[in-house]
Structures are given as structure tokens and as C-alpha cells.
Design a protein around this motif. Sequence first.
Motif, PDB file in Angstrom:
ATOM      1  N   ALA A 114       0.549  -0.862  -0.151  1.00  0.00           N
ATOM      2  CA  ALA A 114       0.082   0.062  -0.215  1.00  0.00           C
ATOM      3  C   ALA A 114       1.019   1.183  -0.288  1.00  0.00           C
ATOM      4  N   SER A 115       0.536   2.790  -0.790  1.00  0.00           N
ATOM      5  CA  SER A 115       1.220   3.426  -0.783  1.00  0.00           C
ATOM      6  C   SER A 115       1.353   4.328  -0.011  1.00  0.00           C
ATOM      7  N   ASP A 116       0.379   3.718   1.315  1.00  0.00           N
ATOM      8  CA  ASP A 116       0.582   4.655   2.758  1.00  0.00           C
ATOM      9  C   ASP A 116       1.670   3.967   3.801  1.00  0.00           C
ATOM     10  N   ASP A 117       2.405   2.360   3.198  1.00  0.00           N
ATOM     11  CA  ASP A 117       3.213   2.099   4.132  1.00  0.00           C
ATOM     12  C   ASP A 117       4.175   3.051   3.710  1.00  0.00           C
ATOM     13  N   VAL A 118       4.613   2.890   3.087  1.00  0.00           N
ATOM     14  CA  VAL A 118       5.849   4.289   2.829  1.00  0.00           C
ATOM     15  C   VAL A 118       5.816   5.349   2.931  1.00  0.00           C
ATOM     16  N   GLN A 119       6.409   6.058   4.098  1.00  0.00           N
ATOM     17  CA  GLN A 119       6.348   7.355   4.649  1.00  0.00           C
ATOM     18  C   GLN A 119       7.850   7.992   4.468  1.00  0.00           C
ATOM     19  N   GLU A 120       6.968   9.480   3.709  1.00  0.00           N
ATOM     20  CA  GLU A 120       8.483  10.744   4.092  1.00  0.00           C
ATOM     21  C   GLU A 120       9.709  10.485   4.514  1.00  0.00           C
ATOM     22  N   GLN A 121      10.583  10.092   3.880  1.00  0.00           N
ATOM     23  CA  GLN A 121      12.516  10.338   4.536  1.00  0.00           C
ATOM     24  C   GLN A 121      12.358   8.330   5.403  1.00  0.00           C
ATOM     25  N   GLU A 122      11.703   7.734   5.292  1.00  0.00           N
ATOM     26  CA  GLU A 122      11.716   6.241   5.684  1.00  0.00           C
ATOM     27  C   GLU A 122      12.053   5.772   4.476  1.00  0.00           C
ATOM     28  N   SER A 123      12.803   4.232   4.745  1.00  0.00           N
ATOM     29  CA  SER A 123      12.549   3.305   4.305  1.00  0.00           C
ATOM     30  C   SER A 123      12.211   2.715   4.466  1.00  0.00           C
ATOM     31  N   TRP A 124      11.252   1.292   3.468  1.00  0.00           N
ATOM     32  CA  TRP A 124      10.446  -0.020   3.852  1.00  0.00           C
ATOM     33  C   TRP A 124      11.144  -1.206   2.733  1.00  0.00           C
ATOM     34  N   PRO A 125      11.140  -2.389   2.862  1.00  0.00           N
ATOM     35  CA  PRO A 125      11.755  -3.664   2.525  1.00  0.00           C
ATOM     36  C   PRO A 125      10.918  -4.121   2.440  1.00  0.00           C
ATOM     37  N   VAL A 126      10.718  -4.885   0.758  1.00  0.00           N
ATOM     38  CA  VAL A 126       9.346  -5.578   0.432  1.00  0.00           C
ATOM     39  C   VAL A 126      10.029  -7.188  -0.246  1.00  0.00           C
ATOM     40  N   ALA A 127       9.753  -8.143  -0.414  1.00  0.00           N
ATOM     41  CA  ALA A 127       9.988  -9.349  -0.911  1.00  0.00           C
ATOM     42  C   ALA A 127       9.316  -9.291  -2.234  1.00  0.00           C
ATOM     43  N   LEU A 184      12.856 -11.633  -4.679  1.00  0.00           N
ATOM     44  CA  LEU A 184      13.921 -10.344  -4.642  1.00  0.00           C
ATOM     45  C   LEU A 184      13.984  -9.259  -3.600  1.00  0.00           C
ATOM     46  N   ALA A 185      15.129  -9.298  -2.806  1.00  0.00           N
ATOM     47  CA  ALA A 185      14.478  -8.397  -1.567  1.00  0.00           C
ATOM     48  C   ALA A 185      14.876  -6.330  -2.070  1.00  0.00           C
ATOM     49  N   ILE A 186      14.097  -5.709  -1.711  1.00  0.00           N
ATOM     50  CA  ILE A 186      13.654  -4.748  -2.577  1.00  0.00           C
ATOM     51  C   ILE A 186      12.972  -3.696  -1.328  1.00  0.00           C
ATOM     52  N   CYS A 187      14.499  -2.758  -2.245  1.00  0.00           N
ATOM     53  CA  CYS A 187      13.798  -1.728   0.053  1.00  0.00           C
ATOM     54  C   CYS A 187      13.592  -0.164  -0.762  1.00  0.00           C
ATOM     55  N   LEU A 188      12.055   0.125  -0.741  1.00  0.00           N
ATOM     56  CA  LEU A 188      11.173   1.265  -0.999  1.00  0.00           C
ATOM     57  C   LEU A 188      11.812   2.897   0.007  1.00  0.00           C
ATOM     58  N   TYR A 189      11.841   3.831  -0.757  1.00  0.00           N
ATOM     59  CA  TYR A 189      11.782   4.989  -0.263  1.00  0.00           C
ATOM     60  C   TYR A 189      10.609   6.144  -1.062  1.00  0.00           C
ATOM     61  N   ARG A 190       9.927   7.141  -0.292  1.00  0.00           N
ATOM     62  CA  ARG A 190       9.603   7.677  -0.704  1.00  0.00           C
ATOM     63  C   ARG A 190      10.192   9.412   0.049  1.00  0.00           C
ATOM     64  N   ILE A 191      10.695  10.135  -1.427  1.00  0.00           N
ATOM     65  CA  ILE A 191      11.580  11.488  -1.277  1.00  0.00           C
ATOM     66  C   ILE A 191      10.747  12.581  -1.578  1.00  0.00           C
ATOM     67  N   GLU A 192      10.011  13.750  -1.229  1.00  0.00           N
ATOM     68  CA  GLU A 192      10.106  14.557  -1.139  1.00  0.00           C
ATOM     69  C   GLU A 192       8.402  14.042  -2.645  1.00  0.00           C
ATOM     70  N   GLY A 193       7.268  13.153  -2.159  1.00  0.00           N
ATOM     71  CA  GLY A 193       5.865  12.463  -2.651  1.00  0.00           C
ATOM     72  C   GLY A 193       6.757  11.418  -3.563  1.00  0.00           C
ATOM     73  N   GLN A 194       8.041  11.101  -4.122  1.00  0.00           N
ATOM     74  CA  GLN A 194       8.039  10.323  -4.839  1.00  0.00           C
ATOM     75  C   GLN A 194       8.414   8.555  -4.427  1.00  0.00           C
ATOM     76  N   VAL A 195       8.659   7.918  -5.363  1.00  0.00           N
ATOM     77  CA  VAL A 195       8.769   6.730  -4.567  1.00  0.00           C
ATOM     78  C   VAL A 195       9.218   6.242  -5.268  1.00  0.00           C
ATOM     79  N   TYR A 196      11.318   5.519  -4.505  1.00  0.00           N
ATOM     80  CA  TYR A 196      11.893   4.900  -5.157  1.00  0.00           C
ATOM     81  C   TYR A 196      12.270   3.846  -4.734  1.00  0.00           C
ATOM     82  N   ALA A 197      13.020   2.964  -6.211  1.00  0.00           N
ATOM     83  CA  ALA A 197      13.494   1.785  -5.797  1.00  0.00           C
ATOM     84  C   ALA A 197      14.640   1.247  -5.925  1.00  0.00           C
ATOM     85  N   THR A 198      15.532   0.606  -4.799  1.00  0.00           N
ATOM     86  CA  THR A 198      16.540  -0.338  -4.689  1.00  0.00           C
ATOM     87  C   THR A 198      16.790  -1.895  -4.452  1.00  0.00           C
ATOM     88  N   ASP A 199      17.725  -2.665  -4.277  1.00  0.00           N
ATOM     89  CA  ASP A 199      18.002  -3.370  -3.833  1.00  0.00           C
ATOM     90  C   ASP A 199      18.338  -2.965  -2.889  1.00  0.00           C
TER      91      ASP A 199
END
Length: 111
Positions: A17-30, A34-49
Motif C-alpha cells: 500500500a502507498s501508505d506503508d512508505v512514509q516520507e524520508q523512510e525506507s520500507w522493505p518488500v519481497a 528479490l529483497a527490495i527497499c522502497l523509499y519516499r522522498i519529496e512525495g516520489q517513490v523510489y526502489a533499490t535492492d
Amino acid sequence: MTESAMNINSQWTSTCASDDVQEQESWPVAVGGLAICLYRIEGQVYATDDRCSHGNAKLSDGFVEGHEIECPYHQGRFDIRTGKATLLPCTEPVKTYAAGERDGVIWLKLS
């Protein structure tokens, strides 16, 4: 990626859910094994390993500062937008993924 720019098809995978990823925080998902980390920065969502390329630490346990994630083991950093290593001892980039939101869900393009 904005909702209007996203064309959800078989190349995109829902993550959480979009609400799971808060501003300036990370959120792990599988996703897709793959183990992926989600981030929300200035309202934009990003993803890295979710693994540091230097010490194999979980980046989701690290600290988000601006557009960077700091590894919790050795304090090396990566640019969340590009995956580029920005602070030693990290020198190798981490993989990034296209991310977007639609209908209250965060989607990733894994290919």
C-alpha cells in the motif's frame, strides 16, 4: 513515476500500500524472490535492492538522508535515485527499479 504516466501491464508488479512508505523512510518488500527497499522522498517513490553492495547489510535498516540511504554497517551511502555509491567505503552501485503509484498501491517494474 506518476499515476498518469504509468501503464500498468504484465511488466509491473504490485508491492504494498502507498501508505506503508512514509516520507524520508525506507520500507522493505519481497517481490519476485528479490529483497527490495522502497523509499519516499519529496512525495516520489523510489526502489533499490535491499542489500548494500559493500557489506551485505539490509539498506532498509539504514538511515535516509535527503536522496541518500546510509548503510547501517559501515555508514557508506547510495543515491536512492540512481543507486550510485556516494560515500566510502561503498564503491559499487546498488540496482534501482522503476517505481510508481496507482490506486493506492506501489508498483515496481522489475525488468
